[in-house]
Design an enzyme around this catalytic site. Structure first.
Site, short mmCIF file in Angstrom:
data_model
loop_
_atom_site.label_atom_id
_atom_site.label_comp_id
_atom_site.label_asym_id
_atom_site.label_seq_id
_atom_site.Cartn_x
_atom_site.Cartn_y
_atom_site.Cartn_z
N ARG A 19 36.85 -41.97 -82.79
CA ARG A 19 35.43 -41.67 -83.03
C ARG A 19 34.82 -40.79 -81.94
O ARG A 19 33.74 -40.24 -82.12
CB ARG A 19 34.64 -42.99 -83.17
CG ARG A 19 34.96 -43.73 -84.45
CD ARG A 19 34.46 -45.18 -84.43
NE ARG A 19 35.39 -46.08 -83.76
CZ ARG A 19 35.19 -47.39 -83.60
NH1 ARG A 19 34.09 -47.95 -84.09
NH2 ARG A 19 36.07 -48.15 -82.98
N ARG A 316 27.76 -27.00 -52.94
CA ARG A 316 29.06 -27.28 -53.56
C ARG A 316 29.97 -28.04 -52.60
O ARG A 316 29.69 -28.13 -51.41
CB ARG A 316 29.67 -25.97 -54.06
CG ARG A 316 28.81 -25.38 -55.21
CD ARG A 316 29.22 -23.99 -55.58
NE ARG A 316 30.62 -23.93 -55.94
CZ ARG A 316 31.29 -22.80 -56.12
NH1 ARG A 316 30.67 -21.64 -55.95
NH2 ARG A 316 32.55 -22.82 -56.45
N TYR A 349 24.09 -16.52 -50.55
CA TYR A 349 25.35 -17.20 -50.84
C TYR A 349 26.10 -17.39 -49.53
O TYR A 349 26.41 -16.41 -48.83
CB TYR A 349 26.22 -16.40 -51.82
CG TYR A 349 27.58 -17.03 -51.94
CD1 TYR A 349 27.75 -18.24 -52.61
CD2 TYR A 349 28.70 -16.46 -51.31
CE1 TYR A 349 28.98 -18.87 -52.67
CE2 TYR A 349 29.94 -17.09 -51.37
CZ TYR A 349 30.07 -18.29 -52.04
OH TYR A 349 31.28 -18.92 -52.10
C1 UD1 Z 1 36.47 -54.54 -80.92
C2 UD1 Z 1 36.51 -55.98 -81.43
C3 UD1 Z 1 35.15 -56.36 -81.98
C4 UD1 Z 1 34.10 -56.18 -80.90
C5 UD1 Z 1 34.15 -54.77 -80.31
C6 UD1 Z 1 33.28 -54.70 -79.09
C7 UD1 Z 1 38.79 -56.28 -82.20
C8 UD1 Z 1 39.66 -56.47 -83.39
N1 UD1 Z 1 37.50 -56.07 -82.47
O1 UD1 Z 1 36.17 -53.68 -82.01
O2 UD1 Z 1 35.15 -57.71 -82.42
O3 UD1 Z 1 32.82 -56.47 -81.44
O4 UD1 Z 1 35.48 -54.43 -79.89
O5 UD1 Z 1 33.20 -53.40 -78.59
O6 UD1 Z 1 39.28 -56.35 -81.09
N2 UD1 Z 1 43.02 -51.04 -78.25
C9 UD1 Z 1 44.31 -50.93 -77.74
N3 UD1 Z 1 45.33 -50.83 -78.61
C10 UD1 Z 1 45.17 -50.87 -79.97
C11 UD1 Z 1 43.85 -50.96 -80.47
C12 UD1 Z 1 42.79 -51.05 -79.58
O7 UD1 Z 1 44.50 -50.90 -76.54
O8 UD1 Z 1 46.17 -50.80 -80.67
C13 UD1 Z 1 41.91 -51.13 -77.29
C14 UD1 Z 1 40.94 -49.97 -77.37
O9 UD1 Z 1 41.34 -48.96 -76.46
C15 UD1 Z 1 39.61 -50.61 -76.99
C16 UD1 Z 1 39.76 -52.04 -77.41
O10 UD1 Z 1 41.14 -52.27 -77.61
O11 UD1 Z 1 39.37 -50.58 -75.60
C17 UD1 Z 1 39.00 -52.35 -78.70
O12 UD1 Z 1 39.41 -51.43 -79.69
P1 UD1 Z 1 38.36 -50.64 -80.58
O13 UD1 Z 1 39.09 -49.84 -81.57
O14 UD1 Z 1 37.33 -50.00 -79.76
O15 UD1 Z 1 37.74 -51.92 -81.36
P2 UD1 Z 1 36.30 -52.06 -81.96
O16 UD1 Z 1 36.31 -51.56 -83.34
O17 UD1 Z 1 35.30 -51.49 -81.03
MG MG Z 2 35.34 -50.38 -79.26
#
Ligand code: UD1
Ligand code: MG
Length: 448
Positions: A19, A316, A349
């Site tokens: 996203r 800088r 500069y």
């Molecule tokens: C997730 C939670 C949701 C919560 C939300 C809060 C789950 C299933 N859902 O949803 O309940 O309300 O976070 O922000 O966990 N990630 C991995 N490997 C994977 C998939 C995800 O490391 O295979 C990590 C992502 O990098 C991220 C976290 O897990 O940091 C959550 O994944 P994301 O896809 O952001 O889940 P949400 O849809 O936000």
């Molecule tokens: Mg998330």
């Protein structure tokens, strides 16, 4: 809380971050000049965590470097947040204590909140962090029993209409006893709409074993996730407010705080005045009684007491502004040390230079520090006067007390106390102006 219970922290960061629509991994995006992952790592370091383990996807070498010296776990395929946590289990082998699992995309969490979560997990061995966003759409919902303990987390896409009406959402952060975690993760299935291993399902698995999950609530601004650029901007705004308030509490006056932007490591002394529209990039330290006038941009600089910067100054990295120095309007300072009491007030500069005490750099001075191939150094001594519109062609040394005539192009060293005039001599012809006009008028008439 028993401070002796060791904490290990897993940071889930292997997600694709689709996203964000970015070539950069989500957790490498910056807030207040620092990548998200580094914010979380710093917070965990300040808690004295025994282990900090970011979980990354293969190829996220850039993030691994940001996380150094902490060793990362690799999740070979992105099969869900639960599968990600599982990828870290080998690195937890032999660890006794509590395991905090944080989502990598909620970087503004406070250390104190993590402490509370760990404390709450002591009772039943598991705790989850909740929040109540104004718009809960997209978040998992915490289903609670009559005692307020969480028995199940249901994702938005798997929720019934009744469950969608729950306002308490999953912030995504857990604390679990190390002894419980492997069995809980082993019990996960992909029986959900996304066919992923959801970490959130450990709550129902724990409840089935008679360990309902404690809930700790935190403010949304602290724990909300960043999934797209709009949420990134919202988190940046929340963080900037925190940093502005800290600067003011520490004794700086921000005339229009909402227009000033900080990096996480900006340090301001007492009685610093910051006018509107000032931007502090990484690595800026400002002493006491400094005025930073409107619309100045500073990064990588140490500004000593009593200096005046701007308006419209750009400083800088690798610069050092001494005590009582003036860097005036439309001045760019780059890898330059301006020593105490030196001044450059207008339109200059100054690059790769060491400028001595009480030296005055005239309006429009340019240090030509680049020959198209290399950056070259300039040394200007103390009490030197550089006349306006001079070009100093590096490498060059201008010694103490020297005087450079306005409009000079300085191409060689200038000895102590010498006057250097390096410009064409003025050619004066008395009466020539009216002669010229007469000639031109005659010519114009002839042409008709
Ligand atoms: C997730 C939670 C949701 C919560 C939300 C809060 C789950 C299933 N859902 O949803 O309940 O309300 O976070 O922000 O966990 N990630 C991995 N490997 C994977 C998939 C995800 O490391 O295979 C990590 C992502 O990098 C991220 C976290 O897990 O940091 C959550 O994944 P994301 O896809 O952001 O889940 P949400 O849809 O936000
Ligand atoms: Mg998330």
């Amino acid at each position: 809380m028993n401070a002796n219970t060791p904490l290990a922290v897993l940071i889930l960061a292997a997600g694709k971050g689709t996203r964000m629509k970015s070539a950069l991994p989500k957790v490498a995006h910056k807030l207040a000049g620092l990548p998200m992952i580094c914010h979380i790592i710093r917070t965990c370091e300040s808690l004295g965590a025994a282990k900090i383990i970011p979980i990354l996807a293969p190829g996220m070498d850039m993030v691994a470097q940001m996380a150094a010296p902490h060793a990362c776990a690799i999740q070979p395929r992105q099969l869900g947040s639960g599968d990600a946590a599982r990828a870290a289990l080998p690195l937890l082998d032999g660890f006794n204590g509590q395991v905090v699992i944080l989502v990598g995309d909620a970087p503004l969490i406070h250390g104190e909140t993590i402490r509370k979560l760990a404390e709450a997990a002591k009772e039943t061995g598991i705790a989850v962090l909740g929040m109540r966003p104004q718009n809960p759409f997209g978040y998992g919902r915490l289903v609670q029993d009559e005692k307020g303990l969480c028995t199940r987390i249901v994702e938005e896409r798997d929720a019934s209409a009744q469950e969608k009406a729950i306002t308490l959402c999953n912030a995504g952060n857990f604390c679990v006893d190390a002894a419980l975690l492997p069995a809980l993760l082993d019990g996960l299935t992909t029986d959900n709409d996304q066919k992923e291993y959801y970490l959130t399902d450990i709550v129902a698995l724990a409840a089935a074993k008679g360990r309902a999950c404690a809930v700790v609530e935190a403010p949304v601004t602290e724990v909300q996730g960043i999934n797209d650029r709009i949420q990134l901007a919202a988190a940046e705004a929340a963080l900037q407010n925190r940093l502005r308030e800290k600067a003011m509490r520490d004794g700086a006056t921000l005339i229009a705080p909402e227009t000033v932007f900080f990096s996480t490591d900006t340090v301001l002394g007492t009685d610093v005045i910051v006018e509107p529209g000032v931007f502090f990039g990484p690595d800026v330290q400002v002493g006491d009684d400094v005025i930073i006038h409107a619309y100045s941009h500073l990064e990588g600089v140490r500004v000593e007491n009593g200096a005046h910067i701007g308006p419209f100054a750009r400083i800088r990295p690798h610069s050092h502004i001494g005590a009582g120095v003036t860097v005036g309007n439309f001045i760019e300072v780059n890898r330059t040390h301006m020593r105490a009491g030196s001044k450059s007030k207008h339109l200059s500069y100054l690059g790769d230079a060491d400028i001595g005490e009480k030296t005055n750099i005239g309006a429009g001075t340019v240090i030509a520090n680049y020959d198209g191939f290399n950056k070259l150094d300039t040394k200007i001594g103390q009490n030197v006067f550089v006349g306006s519109n001079s070009t100093i062609v590096a490498p060059v040394t201008i010694n103490d007390g020297a005087l450079i005539a306005a409009g000079s192009t300085v191409t060689g060293d200038v000895p102590e106390d010498a006057l250097a005039i390096a410009r064409p001599q003025m050619n004066l012809r008395e009466g020539r102006a009216s002669e010229y006009r007469t000639e031109k008028q005659a010519l114009k008439k002839k042409k008709g």
